[in-house]
Design an enzyme around this catalytic site. Sequence first.
Site, PDB file in Angstrom:
ATOM      1  N   VAL A  89       0.840  -1.213   0.000  1.00  0.00           N
ATOM      2  CA  VAL A  89       0.000   0.000   0.000  1.00  0.00           C
ATOM      3  C   VAL A  89       0.873   1.259   0.000  1.00  0.00           C
ATOM      4  O   VAL A  89       0.376   2.355   0.139  1.00  0.00           O
ATOM      5  CB  VAL A  89      -0.961  -0.007   1.222  1.00  0.00           C
ATOM      6  CG1 VAL A  89      -1.978  -1.121   1.078  1.00  0.00           C
ATOM      7  CG2 VAL A  89      -0.213  -0.135   2.544  1.00  0.00           C
ATOM      8  N   HIS A 105      -4.243  -4.334  -3.089  1.00  0.00           N
ATOM      9  CA  HIS A 105      -4.686  -4.166  -1.696  1.00  0.00           C
ATOM     10  C   HIS A 105      -4.917  -2.698  -1.376  1.00  0.00           C
ATOM     11  O   HIS A 105      -4.969  -2.315  -0.202  1.00  0.00           O
ATOM     12  CB  HIS A 105      -3.640  -4.752  -0.725  1.00  0.00           C
ATOM     13  CG  HIS A 105      -3.610  -6.253  -0.785  1.00  0.00           C
ATOM     14  ND1 HIS A 105      -2.590  -6.984  -0.224  1.00  0.00           N
ATOM     15  CD2 HIS A 105      -4.439  -7.152  -1.356  1.00  0.00           C
ATOM     16  CE1 HIS A 105      -2.818  -8.275  -0.432  1.00  0.00           C
ATOM     17  NE2 HIS A 105      -3.935  -8.402  -1.133  1.00  0.00           N
TER      18      HIS A 105
END
Length: 227
Positions: A89, A105
């Site tokens: 991320v 994600h």
Amino acid sequence: MNIVILTGAGISAESGLGTFRDKGGLWETADWRDLATPEGFSRDPGLVHDFYNMRRARVRAARPNAAHAALARLQADGRHAVTLVTQNVDDLHERAGAAGVIHMHGTHLVALCAACAHRWPAPDQMAPADTCPECRGTARPDVVWFGEQPYHMDMIVSALAGCDLFVAIGTSGVVYPAAGFVEIATRTGADTLELNLEPGERASDFAAGRFGPATQVVPAWVDEMLA
Ligand code: APR
């Protein structure tokens, strides 16, 4: 050659960002049930925001490393069509110059409205009182938590179906659906390669593996691909 690359926390380890399951990893010092599930967020949103505020600050202070740079170089060279999928991320691939990075994600640099799904750039610090600028709904990090559907799966599966080579870099291969990508690639006849500090959970499913720190193993592999 059509190459699909999947990266995990290991590629950002040498930039000083923690991994999840290594010694001293994020899930050793904190419980993912509290920090990375919708239930954990509704139980204690302040705890979850603090966790992502800390990680957002670490990412802002971190710099891309030679492995991120090598992948951007491979992509920019143009002789190979490189699809870069990441479970991370952080934005270190982008800051190294990579384009079209698929964040399956999500990314904690974006905020998401839990009510209307509106997205906006996440402030450095998010708090439970933050609301959606569109509908005043509850604001959360735009990160895919356990039990939630990863993003862009259709795009990823079609890239895997058409690739000649699938490379997994710095991922333990224990979280699905990412851990199953090697199977999809193998089934469609692609070659497969694991670049990791040590063999991951799915190492035996890869046709080949090279092990060592990403800042050494990844640039060496890219140099070979561009030789
Ligand atoms: N160079 C290369 N690989 C490394 C390095 C390094 N310097 N340091 C660690 N690694 C490897 C470890 O050997 C391990 O295989 O990186 C991998 C890290 O595994 P995890 O911590 O499980 O991270 P990851 O595979 O990305 O986790 C997948 O789990 O918690 C969820 O959503 C979260 O995206 C994450 C997903």
